[in-house]
Design a protein around this motif. Sequence first.
Motif, PDB file in Angstrom:
ATOM      1  N   SER A 100       0.413   0.773  -3.160  1.00  0.00           N
ATOM      2  CA  SER A 100      -0.501   0.117  -2.229  1.00  0.00           C
ATOM      3  C   SER A 100      -1.635   1.104  -1.978  1.00  0.00           C
ATOM      4  CB  SER A 100       0.224  -0.250  -0.929  1.00  0.00           C
ATOM      5  OG  SER A 100       0.548   0.907  -0.195  1.00  0.00           O
ATOM      6  N   CYS A 101      -2.651   0.673  -1.211  1.00  0.00           N
ATOM      7  CA  CYS A 101      -3.881   1.482  -1.137  1.00  0.00           C
ATOM      8  C   CYS A 101      -3.656   2.820  -0.446  1.00  0.00           C
ATOM      9  CB  CYS A 101      -4.998   0.684  -0.467  1.00  0.00           C
ATOM     10  SG  CYS A 101      -4.987   0.718   1.339  1.00  0.00           S
ATOM     11  N   GLY A 102      -2.696   2.869   0.482  1.00  0.00           N
ATOM     12  CA  GLY A 102      -2.420   4.116   1.185  1.00  0.00           C
ATOM     13  C   GLY A 102      -3.435   4.466   2.260  1.00  0.00           C
ATOM     14  N   GLU A 103      -4.410   3.588   2.469  1.00  0.00           N
ATOM     15  CA  GLU A 103      -5.504   3.926   3.395  1.00  0.00           C
ATOM     16  C   GLU A 103      -5.697   2.934   4.529  1.00  0.00           C
ATOM     17  OE1 GLU A 103      -8.706   4.081   0.650  1.00  0.00           O
ATOM     18  OE2 GLU A 103      -8.138   6.058  -0.145  1.00  0.00           O
ATOM     19  N   CYS A 107      -0.771   0.376   5.524  1.00  0.00           N
ATOM     20  CA  CYS A 107      -0.209   1.444   4.688  1.00  0.00           C
ATOM     21  C   CYS A 107       0.001   2.705   5.519  1.00  0.00           C
ATOM     22  CB  CYS A 107      -1.144   1.755   3.522  1.00  0.00           C
ATOM     23  SG  CYS A 107      -1.143   0.469   2.265  1.00  0.00           S
ATOM     24  N   LEU A 108      -0.990   3.028   6.357  1.00  0.00           N
ATOM     25  CA  LEU A 108      -0.903   4.264   7.140  1.00  0.00           C
ATOM     26  C   LEU A 108       0.235   4.215   8.158  1.00  0.00           C
ATOM     27  CD1 LEU A 108      -4.688   5.089   7.656  1.00  0.00           C
ATOM     28  CD2 LEU A 108      -3.030   6.307   6.195  1.00  0.00           C
ATOM     29  N   SER A 109       0.596   3.004   8.611  1.00  0.00           N
ATOM     30  CA  SER A 109       1.696   2.907   9.576  1.00  0.00           C
ATOM     31  C   SER A 109       2.999   3.366   8.936  1.00  0.00           C
ATOM     32  CB  SER A 109       1.841   1.466  10.075  1.00  0.00           C
ATOM     33  OG  SER A 109       2.522   0.679   9.106  1.00  0.00           O
ATOM     34  N   TYR A 115       1.945  -5.585   3.404  1.00  0.00           N
ATOM     35  CA  TYR A 115       0.804  -6.348   3.909  1.00  0.00           C
ATOM     36  C   TYR A 115      -0.513  -5.600   3.686  1.00  0.00           C
ATOM     37  CZ  TYR A 115       4.645  -8.806   6.232  1.00  0.00           C
ATOM     38  OH  TYR A 115       5.799  -9.496   6.487  1.00  0.00           O
ATOM     39  N   CYS A 116      -0.519  -4.633   2.764  1.00  0.00           N
ATOM     40  CA  CYS A 116      -1.708  -3.826   2.454  1.00  0.00           C
ATOM     41  C   CYS A 116      -2.957  -4.705   2.364  1.00  0.00           C
ATOM     42  CB  CYS A 116      -1.492  -3.097   1.132  1.00  0.00           C
ATOM     43  SG  CYS A 116      -2.960  -2.219   0.547  1.00  0.00           S
ATOM     44  N   MET A 117      -4.011  -4.269   3.033  1.00  0.00           N
ATOM     45  CA  MET A 117      -5.225  -5.093   3.092  1.00  0.00           C
ATOM     46  C   MET A 117      -5.951  -5.146   1.759  1.00  0.00           C
ATOM     47  SD  MET A 117      -6.563  -4.501   6.925  1.00  0.00           S
ATOM     48  CE  MET A 117      -7.722  -5.824   6.729  1.00  0.00           C
ATOM     49  N   GLY A 302       9.734  -6.199   3.001  1.00  0.00           N
ATOM     50  CA  GLY A 302       9.706  -5.190   4.047  1.00  0.00           C
ATOM     51  C   GLY A 302       9.057  -3.954   3.468  1.00  0.00           C
ATOM     52  N   GLY A 303       8.683  -3.014   4.322  1.00  0.00           N
ATOM     53  CA  GLY A 303       8.062  -1.773   3.848  1.00  0.00           C
ATOM     54  C   GLY A 303       9.086  -0.864   3.174  1.00  0.00           C
TER      55      GLY A 303
END
Length: 354
Positions: A100-103, A107-109, A115-117, A302-303
């Motif tokens: 996922s984007c990681g940003e 993702c940061l949570s 649910y990565c934007m 889920g994450g």
Amino acid sequence: MCNNHKNMTTTRVLSVPSAKAPFEKTTIERRELRPHDILIDIKFSGICHSDIHSAFGEWGGGIFPMVPGHEIAGVVEAVGTEVTKYVVGDRVGVGCFVDSCGECEYCLSGEEEQYCMKGVINTYNGLDYDGNPTYGGYSQKIVVTEGFVVRIPDGLDMDVASPLLCAGITTFSPLKHWNAGPGKKVAIVGMGGLGHVAIQFAHAMGAEVTVLSRSNNKKEKALEFGADHYFATSDPATFTELAGRFDLILNTVSANLDVDAYLSLLRIDGTLVNVGAPAEPDKYQVFSLIMGRRSIAGSLVGGIRETQEMLDFAAEHAIAPMIEVIRADQVDEAYERVLKSDVRYRFVIDISTL
Ligand SMILES: [Zn+2]
Ligand SMILES: [Zn+2]
């Protein structure tokens, strides 16, 4: 290895050349290990109903040839230079997404990468951030960045662990999010690949669990999985008897339901959560929500952190999907059987037969 990039890995796969075509055994290349990558020697790969939708091209935009599979259990075979989480020989799993984007905020949570934007990278039938197609678990090897790999606890067998990576987390996450636990009355709608695991999780979390299934055929099994009650939805009396009963209804069925009838089973503030998606829109009366301050919701897997928590929870509480292990050459037949609901309750491919 017979390729120009000497550090890529050639791997055998089961591939669908075009929508609805039978599976073929062929090979693909897995990328050269980046610093944070892990090469996994896959042992078992579960068959999820969404594999069938994808391989049949039913969800549109299918990328062919396609190698499905997002319930992956295997052993670490090699690690990139900067990998810290895993060492060679570790038992690991990969679920529905591999990056996922990681940003973005989700993702940061560290909780909600699904649910990565920017859009999560699906394990198969997706494109990675370099634009290369992703290929899934019906394969001997896969390369995944370490942040999207989870550890399979010692107490879980690998064949049993594989369906937990999709069917398990898909049900565990909403049960946790909507606080299934002591004092809560939870209904599980449907007792297939997802439902039979959901019963076990909800029971282990301490909720009072009711199974709502079409007929009484699965009653005995449901009680073995930990259900406290079982009702057949083909009997109209069920809806009268259970009116206003549940705090939470987890719907694992992907066919359209009589949503109003199910909403009538919720207490005030109760929630109907969907994890199976029907092809046609659902219909319901908004009054069914208003009259009880009720909600309709959905939830997607889920994450990564929660997936690890789910596996650890399953090991601790001896939660196990019921599986039928098949050979690689039985996958076409297994798809037919899933479509006829002729599986108790999940097929898992023994990748050593590939
Ligand atoms: Zn799945
Ligand atoms: Zn993101």
